[in-house]
Design a protein around this motif. Structure first.
Motif, PDB file in Angstrom:
ATOM      1  N   PRO A 105       0.798  -1.230   0.000  1.00  0.00           N
ATOM      2  CA  PRO A 105       0.000   0.000   0.000  1.00  0.00           C
ATOM      3  C   PRO A 105       0.829   1.277   0.000  1.00  0.00           C
ATOM      4  O   PRO A 105       0.482   2.240  -0.690  1.00  0.00           O
ATOM      5  CB  PRO A 105      -0.825  -0.130   1.287  1.00  0.00           C
ATOM      6  N   THR A 106       1.918   1.312   0.774  1.00  0.00           N
ATOM      7  CA  THR A 106       2.713   2.537   0.803  1.00  0.00           C
ATOM      8  C   THR A 106       3.494   2.729  -0.488  1.00  0.00           C
ATOM      9  O   THR A 106       3.714   3.863  -0.925  1.00  0.00           O
ATOM     10  CB  THR A 106       3.674   2.546   2.005  1.00  0.00           C
TER      11      THR A 106
ATOM     12  N   ALA B 280       2.366   1.850  -3.405  1.00  0.00           N
ATOM     13  CA  ALA B 280       1.357   2.359  -4.338  1.00  0.00           C
ATOM     14  C   ALA B 280       1.141   3.856  -4.141  1.00  0.00           C
ATOM     15  O   ALA B 280       0.883   4.589  -5.106  1.00  0.00           O
ATOM     16  CB  ALA B 280       0.047   1.604  -4.154  1.00  0.00           C
TER      17      ALA B 280
ATOM     18  N   GLU C  13      -7.628   6.656  -3.725  1.00  0.00           N
ATOM     19  CA  GLU C  13      -7.750   5.214  -3.524  1.00  0.00           C
ATOM     20  C   GLU C  13      -6.563   4.666  -2.741  1.00  0.00           C
ATOM     21  O   GLU C  13      -6.727   3.824  -1.847  1.00  0.00           O
ATOM     22  CB  GLU C  13      -7.854   4.513  -4.877  1.00  0.00           C
ATOM     23  N   ALA C  14      -5.373   5.148  -3.059  1.00  0.00           N
ATOM     24  CA  ALA C  14      -4.175   4.687  -2.360  1.00  0.00           C
ATOM     25  C   ALA C  14      -4.202   5.086  -0.885  1.00  0.00           C
ATOM     26  O   ALA C  14      -3.821   4.302  -0.007  1.00  0.00           O
ATOM     27  CB  ALA C  14      -2.923   5.252  -3.030  1.00  0.00           C
TER      28      ALA C  14
ATOM     29  N   SER D 262      -6.889   5.574   0.940  1.00  0.00           N
ATOM     30  CA  SER D 262      -7.878   4.706   1.595  1.00  0.00           C
ATOM     31  C   SER D 262      -7.298   3.324   1.882  1.00  0.00           C
ATOM     32  O   SER D 262      -7.540   2.738   2.954  1.00  0.00           O
ATOM     33  CB  SER D 262      -9.124   4.567   0.712  1.00  0.00           C
ATOM     34  N   THR D 263      -6.518   2.798   0.935  1.00  0.00           N
ATOM     35  CA  THR D 263      -5.928   1.469   1.110  1.00  0.00           C
ATOM     36  C   THR D 263      -4.922   1.456   2.245  1.00  0.00           C
ATOM     37  O   THR D 263      -4.873   0.512   3.053  1.00  0.00           O
ATOM     38  CB  THR D 263      -5.254   1.005  -0.191  1.00  0.00           C
ATOM     39  N   VAL D 264      -4.100   2.487   2.351  1.00  0.00           N
ATOM     40  CA  VAL D 264      -3.134   2.569   3.451  1.00  0.00           C
ATOM     41  C   VAL D 264      -3.874   2.647   4.788  1.00  0.00           C
ATOM     42  O   VAL D 264      -3.494   1.991   5.764  1.00  0.00           O
ATOM     43  CB  VAL D 264      -2.199   3.787   3.279  1.00  0.00           C
TER      44      VAL D 264
ATOM     45  N   GLU E 243      -6.841   1.466   5.490  1.00  0.00           N
ATOM     46  CA  GLU E 243      -7.396   0.145   5.784  1.00  0.00           C
ATOM     47  C   GLU E 243      -6.323  -0.804   6.311  1.00  0.00           C
ATOM     48  O   GLU E 243      -6.557  -1.581   7.244  1.00  0.00           O
ATOM     49  CB  GLU E 243      -8.036  -0.428   4.515  1.00  0.00           C
ATOM     50  N   SER E 244      -5.135  -0.731   5.717  1.00  0.00           N
ATOM     51  CA  SER E 244      -4.038  -1.583   6.175  1.00  0.00           C
ATOM     52  C   SER E 244      -3.643  -1.242   7.608  1.00  0.00           C
ATOM     53  O   SER E 244      -3.386  -2.135   8.426  1.00  0.00           O
ATOM     54  CB  SER E 244      -2.833  -1.427   5.240  1.00  0.00           C
TER      55      SER E 244
ATOM     56  N   THR F  68      -6.173  -2.674   9.970  1.00  0.00           N
ATOM     57  CA  THR F  68      -5.964  -4.114  10.108  1.00  0.00           C
ATOM     58  C   THR F  68      -4.810  -4.408  11.056  1.00  0.00           C
ATOM     59  O   THR F  68      -4.880  -5.292  11.921  1.00  0.00           O
ATOM     60  CB  THR F  68      -5.677  -4.749   8.736  1.00  0.00           C
TER      61      THR F  68
ATOM     62  N   THR G  18      -8.125   8.476   6.692  1.00  0.00           N
ATOM     63  CA  THR G  18      -9.520   8.234   6.341  1.00  0.00           C
ATOM     64  C   THR G  18     -10.291   9.547   6.209  1.00  0.00           C
ATOM     65  O   THR G  18     -11.074   9.735   5.272  1.00  0.00           O
ATOM     66  CB  THR G  18     -10.195   7.339   7.396  1.00  0.00           C
TER      67      THR G  18
END
Length: 257
Positions: A20-21, A23, A35-36, A38-40, A42-43, A46, A79
């Motif tokens: 993710p980072t 990206a 989008e990137a 948001s993905t970071v 989410e990671s 987690t 976020t």
């Protein structure tokens, strides 16, 4: 969990973040950047859940709690900033905005990284390093950034009654806003008078923060507007950029320029 086992867990977390980072540093569009981000986020969420299940030795209790806190802060900030990040990328450029996100991510985790290092623990190797932020350059109020022909007898007094700096483009009628006869910078709540204006013209103005002196654009919090009316040649006008009840000059949002 022993120190060695905790280090192994931190290494696995780095591996989770690596994709993710990475990206985040390779995006080319505003949509891709949001989008990137948001993905970071989410990671990180987690990872925070995984960390909360671990039981560590007393030597690691404080730094473990700090790491969870800082990861939570970073995830929440990412976020909540997705929409603004995309907007800033449209006006300040995707690469520049991505680097700001990368610096903020590292800053949010920095206190935990320092404490881990003091315990000889390694974490954050996959975090992107965008380097120091560029020096901020804010022009003087009233500074003329562009002046092209034509010239005439027209005068325009501009009052920036807003709370943001603006760059005003005085554009000959029929020309695009990116090719003004005059562009002037005006700080918040300040006024200036531009003279020697020729021909009929339209008035565009963009506001924001974090001025890019090379591209003559704001990099953050951008807004782009124009006055709907055309201003007559060789006349003296006064305008206030702050909308007021009963005002006689309407403005319209325009595309970034």
């Amino acid at each position: 969990m022993s120190t060695a086992a905790y280090q192994a867990e931190l290494t696995r977390i780095d591996q989770v973040l690596a994709g993710p980072t990475r990206a985040l540093t390779r995006v080319r569009t505003a949509e891709g950047l949001s989008e990137a981000v948001s993905t970071v986020a989410e990671s990180l969420n987690t990872i925070a859940v995984r960390l909360s299940t671990l039981t560590v030795t007393s030597r690691l209790t404080a730094v473990h709690a700090l790491l969870q806190e800082r990861i939570g802060v970073a995830a929440t900030r990412l976020t909540s900033s997705v929409e603004k990040t995309e907007e800033d990328a449209r006006c300040g450029g995707t690469a520049y905005t991505s680097q700001k996100v990368q610096r903020q991510l590292r800053a949010d985790l920095s206190t935990a990284l320092v404490q881990l290092q003091r315990l000889k623990l390694t974490f954050g190797r996959t975090l992107p390093d965008a380097g120091p932020a560029p020096e901020q350059v804010r022009p003087d109020s009233g500074e003329v950034l562009v002046r092209r022909d034509p010239e005439g007898m027209g005068r325009l007094k501009i009052t920036n009654g807003t709370t943001k700096d603006v760059a005003i483009s005085i554009v000959s009628d029929g020309k695009p806003p990116g090719t003004p006869q005059v562009m002037v910078y005006l700080r918040a709540t300040q006024s200036t008078t531009v003279s020697r204006l020729g021909g009929a013209y339209r008035l565009y103005f963009k506001s924001g923060t974090d001025w890019d002196a090379v591209r003559r654009k704001f990099r953050s919090d951008c807004s782009f507007k124009k006055f709907d009316q055309t201003f007559g040649k060789n006349q003296a006008w006064q305008v206030n950029l702050q909308p007021r009840p009963g005002g006689n000059a309407d403005t319209t949002e325009v595309e970034a320029y």
